[in-house]
Design a protein around this motif. Sequence first.
Motif, PDB file in Angstrom:
ATOM      1  N   ASP A 167     -27.697  11.057  -4.313  1.00 48.50           N
ATOM      2  CA  ASP A 167     -29.076  11.510  -4.151  1.00 48.50           C
ATOM      3  C   ASP A 167     -29.669  11.832  -5.518  1.00 48.50           C
ATOM      4  O   ASP A 167     -29.010  11.712  -6.555  1.00 48.50           O
ATOM      5  CB  ASP A 167     -29.155  12.713  -3.209  1.00 48.50           C
ATOM      6  N   SER A 168     -30.943  12.239  -5.544  1.00 48.44           N
ATOM      7  CA  SER A 168     -31.628  12.461  -6.814  1.00 48.44           C
ATOM      8  C   SER A 168     -30.991  13.577  -7.627  1.00 48.44           C
ATOM      9  O   SER A 168     -30.917  13.496  -8.857  1.00 48.44           O
ATOM     10  CB  SER A 168     -33.105  12.789  -6.547  1.00 48.44           C
ATOM     11  N   ALA A 169     -30.496  14.612  -6.949  1.00 54.97           N
ATOM     12  CA  ALA A 169     -29.872  15.723  -7.664  1.00 54.97           C
ATOM     13  C   ALA A 169     -28.602  15.280  -8.363  1.00 54.97           C
ATOM     14  O   ALA A 169     -28.318  15.673  -9.501  1.00 54.97           O
ATOM     15  CB  ALA A 169     -29.573  16.869  -6.692  1.00 54.97           C
ATOM     16  N   ALA A 170     -27.809  14.433  -7.692  1.00 56.06           N
ATOM     17  CA  ALA A 170     -26.567  13.948  -8.283  1.00 56.06           C
ATOM     18  C   ALA A 170     -26.843  13.012  -9.457  1.00 56.06           C
ATOM     19  O   ALA A 170     -26.236  13.143 -10.529  1.00 56.06           O
ATOM     20  CB  ALA A 170     -25.734  13.239  -7.225  1.00 56.06           C
ATOM     21  N   LEU A 171     -27.781  12.066  -9.276  1.00 55.22           N
ATOM     22  CA  LEU A 171     -28.046  11.088 -10.325  1.00 55.22           C
ATOM     23  C   LEU A 171     -28.713  11.719 -11.536  1.00 55.22           C
ATOM     24  O   LEU A 171     -28.705  11.134 -12.625  1.00 55.22           O
ATOM     25  CB  LEU A 171     -28.911   9.955  -9.777  1.00 55.22           C
ATOM     26  N   ALA A 172     -29.277  12.913 -11.373  1.00 60.14           N
ATOM     27  CA  ALA A 172     -29.843  13.621 -12.517  1.00 60.14           C
ATOM     28  C   ALA A 172     -28.746  14.177 -13.416  1.00 60.14           C
ATOM     29  O   ALA A 172     -28.979  14.485 -14.591  1.00 60.14           O
ATOM     30  CB  ALA A 172     -30.752  14.748 -12.035  1.00 60.14           C
ATOM     31  N   LYS A 173     -27.534  14.297 -12.883  1.00 60.05           N
ATOM     32  CA  LYS A 173     -26.422  14.862 -13.643  1.00 60.05           C
ATOM     33  C   LYS A 173     -25.530  13.793 -14.261  1.00 60.05           C
ATOM     34  O   LYS A 173     -24.830  14.059 -15.242  1.00 60.05           O
ATOM     35  CB  LYS A 173     -25.572  15.749 -12.732  1.00 60.05           C
ATOM     36  N   GLY A 174     -25.499  12.602 -13.677  1.00 57.56           N
ATOM     37  CA  GLY A 174     -24.634  11.547 -14.204  1.00 57.56           C
ATOM     38  C   GLY A 174     -24.576  10.369 -13.257  1.00 57.56           C
ATOM     39  O   GLY A 174     -25.530  10.093 -12.521  1.00 57.56           O
ATOM     40  N   GLY A 192     -26.232   4.610 -10.573  1.00 53.73           N
ATOM     41  CA  GLY A 192     -26.888   5.316 -11.664  1.00 53.73           C
ATOM     42  C   GLY A 192     -28.291   4.800 -11.882  1.00 53.73           C
ATOM     43  O   GLY A 192     -28.643   3.695 -11.446  1.00 53.73           O
ATOM     44  N   HIS A 193     -29.112   5.612 -12.569  1.00 53.28           N
ATOM     45  CA  HIS A 193     -30.483   5.197 -12.874  1.00 53.28           C
ATOM     46  C   HIS A 193     -30.490   4.152 -13.991  1.00 53.28           C
ATOM     47  O   HIS A 193     -29.573   4.092 -14.817  1.00 53.28           O
ATOM     48  CB  HIS A 193     -31.315   6.406 -13.312  1.00 53.28           C
ATOM     49  N   ASN A 194     -31.555   3.342 -14.015  1.00 55.50           N
ATOM     50  CA  ASN A 194     -31.682   2.338 -15.076  1.00 55.50           C
ATOM     51  C   ASN A 194     -32.905   2.566 -15.947  1.00 55.50           C
ATOM     52  O   ASN A 194     -33.246   1.733 -16.786  1.00 55.50           O
ATOM     53  CB  ASN A 194     -31.728   0.926 -14.478  1.00 55.50           C
ATOM     54  N   ARG A 195     -33.579   3.676 -15.765  1.00 57.84           N
ATOM     55  CA  ARG A 195     -34.737   4.013 -16.594  1.00 57.84           C
ATOM     56  C   ARG A 195     -34.962   5.515 -16.541  1.00 57.84           C
ATOM     57  O   ARG A 195     -34.337   6.215 -15.755  1.00 57.84           O
ATOM     58  CB  ARG A 195     -35.989   3.270 -16.122  1.00 57.84           C
ATOM     59  N   GLY A 196     -35.850   6.000 -17.398  1.00 57.01           N
ATOM     60  CA  GLY A 196     -36.115   7.430 -17.420  1.00 57.01           C
ATOM     61  C   GLY A 196     -35.153   8.169 -18.339  1.00 57.01           C
ATOM     62  O   GLY A 196     -34.466   7.582 -19.177  1.00 57.01           O
ATOM     63  N   VAL A 197     -35.094   9.483 -18.174  1.00 57.52           N
ATOM     64  CA  VAL A 197     -34.250  10.316 -19.029  1.00 57.52           C
ATOM     65  C   VAL A 197     -32.776  10.005 -18.824  1.00 57.52           C
ATOM     66  O   VAL A 197     -32.005   9.890 -19.779  1.00 57.52           O
ATOM     67  CB  VAL A 197     -34.527  11.814 -18.762  1.00 57.52           C
ATOM     68  N   ASN A 198     -32.366   9.864 -17.558  1.00 59.85           N
ATOM     69  CA  ASN A 198     -30.961   9.610 -17.245  1.00 59.85           C
ATOM     70  C   ASN A 198     -30.733   8.140 -16.895  1.00 59.85           C
ATOM     71  O   ASN A 198     -30.294   7.810 -15.812  1.00 59.85           O
ATOM     72  CB  ASN A 198     -30.517  10.509 -16.081  1.00 59.85           C
ATOM     73  N   ASN A 199     -31.038   7.265 -17.836  1.00 58.19           N
ATOM     74  CA  ASN A 199     -30.878   5.825 -17.571  1.00 58.19           C
ATOM     75  C   ASN A 199     -29.476   5.371 -17.958  1.00 58.19           C
ATOM     76  O   ASN A 199     -29.298   4.449 -18.751  1.00 58.19           O
ATOM     77  CB  ASN A 199     -31.943   5.024 -18.323  1.00 58.19           C
ATOM     78  N   HIS A 200     -28.466   6.017 -17.356  1.00 56.95           N
ATOM     79  CA  HIS A 200     -27.087   5.727 -17.718  1.00 56.95           C
ATOM     80  C   HIS A 200     -26.700   4.272 -17.465  1.00 56.95           C
ATOM     81  O   HIS A 200     -25.920   3.697 -18.215  1.00 56.95           O
ATOM     82  CB  HIS A 200     -26.140   6.650 -16.937  1.00 56.95           C
ATOM     83  N   PHE A 201     -27.242   3.675 -16.374  1.00 61.82           N
ATOM     84  CA  PHE A 201     -26.868   2.305 -16.012  1.00 61.82           C
ATOM     85  C   PHE A 201     -27.925   1.295 -16.435  1.00 61.82           C
ATOM     86  O   PHE A 201     -28.001   0.191 -15.891  1.00 61.82           O
ATOM     87  CB  PHE A 201     -26.623   2.207 -14.510  1.00 61.82           C
ATOM     88  N   PHE A 251     -23.709   0.120  -9.239  1.00 69.46           N
ATOM     89  CA  PHE A 251     -25.013  -0.283  -8.713  1.00 69.46           C
ATOM     90  C   PHE A 251     -26.124   0.399  -9.506  1.00 69.46           C
ATOM     91  O   PHE A 251     -26.010   1.561  -9.889  1.00 69.46           O
ATOM     92  CB  PHE A 251     -25.174   0.130  -7.241  1.00 69.46           C
ATOM     93  N   THR A 252     -27.213  -0.333  -9.701  1.00 68.65           N
ATOM     94  CA  THR A 252     -28.435   0.261 -10.230  1.00 68.65           C
ATOM     95  C   THR A 252     -29.613  -0.584  -9.776  1.00 68.65           C
ATOM     96  O   THR A 252     -29.438  -1.715  -9.297  1.00 68.65           O
ATOM     97  CB  THR A 252     -28.418   0.361 -11.764  1.00 68.65           C
ATOM     98  N   CYS A 253     -30.828  -0.049  -9.915  1.00 67.69           N
ATOM     99  CA  CYS A 253     -32.025  -0.782  -9.503  1.00 67.69           C
ATOM    100  C   CYS A 253     -32.331  -1.895 -10.495  1.00 67.69           C
ATOM    101  O   CYS A 253     -31.882  -1.877 -11.636  1.00 67.69           O
ATOM    102  CB  CYS A 253     -33.223   0.162  -9.414  1.00 67.69           C
ATOM    103  N   VAL A 254     -33.113  -2.867 -10.056  1.00 71.14           N
ATOM    104  CA  VAL A 254     -33.618  -3.931 -10.919  1.00 71.14           C
ATOM    105  C   VAL A 254     -35.053  -3.575 -11.279  1.00 71.14           C
ATOM    106  O   VAL A 254     -35.878  -3.331 -10.392  1.00 71.14           O
ATOM    107  CB  VAL A 254     -33.570  -5.300 -10.214  1.00 71.14           C
ATOM    108  N   GLN A 255     -35.341  -3.528 -12.545  1.00 76.29           N
ATOM    109  CA  GLN A 255     -36.664  -3.109 -12.981  1.00 76.29           C
ATOM    110  C   GLN A 255     -37.759  -4.001 -12.390  1.00 76.29           C
ATOM    111  O   GLN A 255     -37.701  -5.224 -12.487  1.00 76.29           O
ATOM    112  CB  GLN A 255     -36.739  -3.130 -14.507  1.00 76.29           C
ATOM    113  N   ASN A 256     -38.744  -3.342 -11.758  1.00 78.38           N
ATOM    114  CA  ASN A 256     -39.906  -4.007 -11.158  1.00 78.38           C
ATOM    115  C   ASN A 256     -39.557  -4.956 -10.015  1.00 78.38           C
ATOM    116  O   ASN A 256     -40.384  -5.766  -9.614  1.00 78.38           O
ATOM    117  CB  ASN A 256     -40.709  -4.767 -12.225  1.00 78.38           C
TER     118      ASN A 256
END
Length: 269
Positions: A167-174, A192-201, A251-256
Amino acid sequence: MKKYLSTLLVVCLMLTALSMPASALEYTFDSPSTGDFGTSTSDETIYEWDDPNVDRSKSSALIPPGFGTPTSYLPNSGVYLTPNLAAGGPLNNPSLTGTITGGGTATLPGAVDASAPTYPTTSYPTASGPVTAFTDVTADLFYSNGSLGTLEIPSIGLTVKIVQGTDSAALAKGAGHFTDTSIWDGNVALAGHNRGVNNHFGKIHTLDTGNTITLTTALGTRTYTVTSVTKVDVMDNTMLAATSDNCITLFTCVQNQPSYRWCVRAVEA
């Protein structure tokens, strides 16, 4: 004499007019045009404008995604309430995938059904063979900082801690661990996220086959070798299924492109 009679007649008419009771003038109002008022909705429903052949029973119901998750802003997103009954669900509608290697241009899937996109959160068994490897998350596997371990990918300069949940809380941490997947033996799936502050992936789609990924947990350290970089449809949950061999799936999102996800699979070296 004639003048006198004319004057008398005029006076009589004036007196007669003054003696009549006063009455209100008769008048009418033009009714306002139809556009001045809203049309009635008492005998209509929203479904009269929708496709009458759409299944709105419990079989097609979706559990909404968590607030802030990658698909929380998309209409008709979520996990099927009864995936075994839903005609368009993961069990009855496996999606096609396209595979790339070397960080090149992706071969997009064929006919993609994005009518009810979902973010993969549930594992479904596949016909690939018997499932023999799985390690549950237990209390003794958590570190003092609340994480489950560390993920390292030297080729993209990534070192990130792993937390339980996606969830969003978890992905904000890593990097978030899919709760229905293994944490050690078998298939370890992370998001993991692919953009923003926590774009680990944010760079995992640039990985090449042969690149290494290292997983460290309370059970030890394991190194994996990348075997595929795949762009999959959001409905495709097959890469979350448990396996008999040790592998890690990212897994991560594909931009746009909200209808797709990047999926990296690596097997134990």
